[in-house]
Design a protein around this motif. Structure first.
Motif, short mmCIF file in Angstrom:
data_model
loop_
_atom_site.label_atom_id
_atom_site.label_comp_id
_atom_site.label_asym_id
_atom_site.label_seq_id
_atom_site.Cartn_x
_atom_site.Cartn_y
_atom_site.Cartn_z
N GLN A 1 0.85 -1.21 0.00
CA GLN A 1 0.00 0.00 0.00
C GLN A 1 0.87 1.25 0.00
OE1 GLN A 1 -3.44 0.22 0.04
NE2 GLN A 1 -3.51 -2.00 -0.25
N ILE A 2 0.38 2.32 -0.59
CA ILE A 2 1.11 3.60 -0.55
C ILE A 2 0.91 4.21 0.83
CG2 ILE A 2 1.19 5.94 -1.49
CD1 ILE A 2 0.33 4.63 -4.21
N THR A 3 2.02 4.51 1.50
CA THR A 3 1.92 5.03 2.87
C THR A 3 2.31 6.50 2.99
OG1 THR A 3 4.14 4.21 3.29
CG2 THR A 3 2.32 2.78 3.95
N SER A 4 2.99 7.03 1.97
CA SER A 4 3.41 8.43 2.07
C SER A 4 3.60 8.99 0.66
CB SER A 4 4.70 8.47 2.88
OG SER A 4 5.49 9.53 2.49
N VAL A 5 3.16 10.23 0.47
CA VAL A 5 3.18 10.83 -0.87
C VAL A 5 3.66 12.27 -0.80
CG1 VAL A 5 1.74 11.55 -2.83
CG2 VAL A 5 1.17 9.46 -1.60
N ALA A 6 4.60 12.62 -1.69
CA ALA A 6 4.94 14.02 -1.93
C ALA A 6 4.62 14.28 -3.40
CB ALA A 6 6.42 14.26 -1.66
N GLY A 7 4.15 15.46 -3.74
CA GLY A 7 3.78 15.66 -5.14
C GLY A 7 3.78 17.11 -5.56
N ASN A 8 3.80 17.30 -6.87
CA ASN A 8 3.65 18.63 -7.45
C ASN A 8 2.78 18.52 -8.70
OD1 ASN A 8 5.13 20.87 -6.12
ND2 ASN A 8 6.80 19.40 -6.24
N VAL A 9 1.98 19.56 -8.93
CA VAL A 9 1.15 19.57 -10.14
C VAL A 9 1.32 20.91 -10.83
CG1 VAL A 9 -0.59 18.00 -9.18
CG2 VAL A 9 -0.92 20.47 -8.96
N ARG A 10 0.96 20.93 -12.11
CA ARG A 10 0.99 22.20 -12.83
C ARG A 10 -0.22 22.26 -13.77
NH1 ARG A 10 5.73 25.49 -15.93
NH2 ARG A 10 4.34 27.25 -16.27
N CYS A 11 -0.80 23.44 -13.81
CA CYS A 11 -2.00 23.67 -14.61
C CYS A 11 -1.63 24.63 -15.72
CB CYS A 11 -2.96 24.38 -13.67
SG CYS A 11 -4.65 24.06 -13.92
N LEU A 12 -2.05 24.38 -16.94
CA LEU A 12 -1.81 25.38 -17.99
C LEU A 12 -2.75 26.56 -17.75
CD1 LEU A 12 -1.08 23.72 -21.39
CD2 LEU A 12 0.40 24.14 -19.44
N GLU A 13 -2.34 27.72 -18.20
CA GLU A 13 -3.14 28.92 -17.96
C GLU A 13 -4.56 28.75 -18.50
OE1 GLU A 13 -0.39 32.34 -18.47
OE2 GLU A 13 -2.28 33.33 -18.98
N GLY A 14 -5.53 29.16 -17.68
CA GLY A 14 -6.91 29.10 -18.14
C GLY A 14 -7.58 27.76 -17.93
N ARG A 15 -6.84 26.77 -17.48
CA ARG A 15 -7.45 25.45 -17.26
C ARG A 15 -7.87 25.32 -15.80
NH1 ARG A 15 -5.00 21.56 -20.78
NH2 ARG A 15 -5.23 22.37 -22.87
N ALA A 16 -9.01 24.61 -15.58
CA ALA A 16 -9.53 24.47 -14.21
C ALA A 16 -8.79 23.39 -13.43
CB ALA A 16 -11.02 24.11 -14.28
N HIS A 17 -8.19 22.44 -14.13
CA HIS A 17 -7.56 21.30 -13.43
C HIS A 17 -6.14 21.10 -13.93
CE1 HIS A 17 -11.48 20.23 -11.85
NE2 HIS A 17 -11.96 20.35 -13.07
N GLU A 18 -5.35 20.39 -13.11
CA GLU A 18 -3.94 20.18 -13.43
C GLU A 18 -3.75 19.34 -14.70
OE1 GLU A 18 -5.52 18.65 -10.97
OE2 GLU A 18 -5.17 16.55 -11.41
#
Ligand SMILES: NC(=O)c1ccc[n+]([C@@H]2O[C@H](COP(=O)([O-])OP(=O)(O)OC[C@H]3O[C@@H](n4cnc5c(N)ncnc54)[C@H](O)[C@@H]3O)[C@@H](O)[C@H]2O)c1
Length: 327
Positions: free
Chosen positions: A181-198
């Motif tokens: 099972q996944i027990t720990s998560v680090a993350g980053n996301v990026r959204c293009l301009e004008g988009r509602a979601h990553e």
């Protein structure tokens, strides 16, 4: 001889079209009807009755129903099926949130009904072969899992970002390949301009067996990539889901980091949706099968929520651990 299982599909978009194509010719199964709220989608469908709602399908004495509507609709559809006593194969992600996914788990478990989630990436022949060989212990201990999944923008998916829509495949694969099972998560996301979601995301994870994993996903790529690489005690093993090729880079002698023999081969096999329906049919017939359980689907939702939370808070997040306990 057992009579064919009566199945229906609700949602006739991209995923629903693949389900119906496979079900029309699957041995032991009869596609009895389909449903979509969109009259144009119904009109484009021929061969079996096309109705406008799940409620109409529930009158047809189904042995199981496929839910291929947008993610937000999975919960109400699944709950209605569980209440009506109909087993269900629900598309990924199981629910729009972890609580929604857990309500589905509870509803089907309480009703004692078979249900599964459409994590079809497990069923790519090369990925499947990798999983079966890893789980048989052929490559020894798993140290690390690395996945890369890049695609052009799919136009049709606008309600969720790339983590919920695409990275969910990778967190599911990572847990399935390692059996942890996944027990720990680090993350980053990026959204293009004008988009509602990553549109892009990366995550680094730790698993309950001590394995480490990282994933990269994007849906604004000019090229497609579907790569799973596993670092094991016996070297690296990679599965390219596009070419369906498995490659083993063995350690050399005498030091483990010296390059050794490289073995590569294409893996034949049924298309993922067909293999998924064969497994679900076998589950209903009481035969050995490897369907993806709703609990596994909920664990994947928990992991994607953890990635989004880690990205937004900058903290390391533990996906909720109540999923680890089976009832
Ligand atoms: N397993 C995979 O690899 C995979 C691939 C693509 C999509 N999916 C999943 O399948 C689901 C559907 O995705 P899609 O790309 O086919 O979406 P889509 O938008 O192309 O199709 C959804 C269909 O559901 C219909 N619909 C919506 N609400 C409805 C309702 N209440 N009753 C009946 N019909 C309704 C819509 O009219 C539409 O025809 C999503 O959950 C998605 O994540 C899974």
């Amino acid at each position: 001889m057992t009579r064919p299982l009566r199945v229906a599909v609700v949602g006739l978009g991209w995923a629903g079209s693949v389900h119906t194509r496979v079900l029309r010719s699957l041995e032991g199964v009869t596609l009895v009807a389909v449903a979509d709220i969109d009259p144009a989608r119904r009109a484009a469908f021929d061969g079996v009755p096309a109705v406008s709602s799940l409620e109409e399908l529930l009158e047809l004495e189904l042995d199981y129903c496929v839910v291929a509507t947008p993610t937000a609709e999975h919960e109400p559809m699944g709950l209605a099926l569980a209440e009506a006593g109909v087993p269900a194969l629900i598309e990924k992600p199981l629910g729009a949130s972890l609580p929604a996914a857990m309500r589905l788990v509870k509803a089907f478990e309480d009703a004692g009904l078979i249900a599964a989630v459409g994590h079809t990436e497990r069923r790519n022949p090369a990925v499947r072969e990798l999983g079966l060989r890893l789980r048989a212990g052929e490559f020894g201990a798993v140290y690390q899992v690395v996945t890369r999944r890049h695609s052009p923008f799919p136009g049709r998916v606008r309600d969720v970002g790339v983590v919920t829509d695409i990275a969910i495949h990778d967190v599911d694969l990572t847990m399935w390949l390692t059996g942890s099972q996944i027990t720990s998560v680090a993350g980053n996301v990026r959204c293009l301009e004008g988009r509602a979601h990553e549109d892009l995301a990366i995550a680094a994870m730790r698993l309950s067996g001590g394995e480490i994993a990282n994933l990269q996903v994007s849906r604004i790529s000019p090229y497609k990539e579907r790569m799973v690489a596993v670092h094991t005690a016996q070297g690296w093993v990679t599965a390219d889901a596009l070419t369906r090729t498995l490659t083993h880079y063995a350690h050399g002698e005498p030091t483990v980091s010296a390059p050794g023999k490289v073995t590569s081969y294409e893996v034949p096999g049924a298309e993922p949706y067909q293999s998924q329906h064969e497994a679900f049919r076998d589950a209903l017939l009481g035969l050995p099968n490897d369907i993806v359980t709703l609990r596994e689907g909920a664990a994947a939702v928990a992991a994607t929520e953890a990635i989004l939370s880690a990205a937004h808070t900058g903290a390391c997040v533990t996906p909720t651990d109540h999923l680890l306990t089976r009832r």
